[in-house]
Design an enzyme around this catalytic site. Structure first.
Site, PDB file in Angstrom:
ATOM      1  N   SER A   1       0.847  -1.191   0.000  1.00 13.77           N
ATOM      2  CA  SER A   1       0.000   0.000   0.000  1.00 13.77           C
ATOM      3  C   SER A   1       0.881   1.237   0.000  1.00 13.77           C
ATOM      4  CB  SER A   1      -0.917   0.010   1.229  1.00 13.77           C
ATOM      5  OG  SER A   1      -1.748   1.159   1.216  1.00 13.77           O
ATOM      6  N   GLU A   2       0.465   2.267  -0.733  1.00 11.62           N
ATOM      7  CA  GLU A   2       1.326   3.442  -0.900  1.00 11.62           C
ATOM      8  C   GLU A   2       1.467   4.288   0.355  1.00 11.62           C
ATOM      9  OE1 GLU A   2      -2.588   4.474  -3.116  1.00 11.62           O
ATOM     10  OE2 GLU A   2      -1.361   2.727  -2.714  1.00 11.62           O
TER      11      GLU A   2
END
Length: 222
Positions: free
Chosen positions: A45-46
């Site tokens: 996930s960023e």
């Protein structure tokens, strides 16, 4: 037609062992719950997570562990948490195999619009801008039509475009589609009970149907 959970179940069948995968906001986050146990994959996930697990049960929730969509998640053994700059370096550096994003519109050339909504829930283009420009294969998970019945599979996107000619496959509640090199939505599978006539009537962009189109296997209700 497929539910959101069933769309996620179908996408999970595309995942292969050893892949690194980014899950976008909305339907894509549900994919984490349906990855087969025998596969060793890493969900990224960023906002700085590597090794995301399924959604937590009510008695196992840590409010400090959230994905890019601000949903509470679990982390698997060997996972790590780090600066979001490191997460984007992974994306820009070509280390993500598949990015699964939601969308508001997709054009027949593979353009995607996925952030401009009137409610203000999404404040900007976010990590999607980097994901669509990366080397990752881009899968889109979405409903086939807007709430007013208008198609999301268009000749040209009407909303601001997030990425140009970047979509590889689209998974909707009506079926599975690929983007042809010359343009057009090629129908690969139909959702159980969905007819070709319904898909034709709800697809505004160029729809390509070749040969017998298989009906995908039934999934658990969700």
């Amino acid at each position: 037609m497929l539910s959101k959970t069933q769309i996620a179940q179908r996408i999970a069948k595309e995942i292969k062992n050893g892949q690194y995968i980014n899950l976008g906001i909305g339907i894509p986050t549900l994919v984490a719950n349906h990855i087969p146990d025998h596969l060793q994959v890493v969900l990224q996930s960023e906002n700085g997570l590597l090794g995301i697990g399924p959604f937590p049960k009510s008695d196992n929730t840590d409010p400090d562990l959230v994905n890019a969509g601000k949903e509470t998640i679990t982390m698997v053994k060997g996972s790590s948490v780090f600066d979001s700059a490191e997460a984007f370096a992974m994306i820009r550096g070509g280390h993500i195999d598949i990015a699964i994003l939601g969308a508001l519109e997709v054009s027949e050339n593979g353009d995607i619009s996925n952030w401009k909504i009137s409610s203000g829930l999404i404040k900007g283009v976010g990590g999607a801008l980097d994901l669509v420009a990366s080397e990752a294969r881009l899968f889109v998970a979405m409903h086939h039509c807007h709430k007013d019945g208008s198609s999301k599979l268009l000749k040209d996107c009407k909303l601001p475009i997030t990425g140009v000619k970047c979509v590889h496959k689209i998974f909707t509640d009506l079926g599975v589609f690929s983007i042809l090199p010359e343009g057009g939505f090629k129908l690969l599978e139909r959702a159980p009970g969905v007819t070709l006539e319904e898909i034709k009537s709800k697809t505004e962009g160029k729809l390509v149907i070749k040969g017998e189109i298989p009906e995908m296997e039934s999934f658990d209700l969700g």
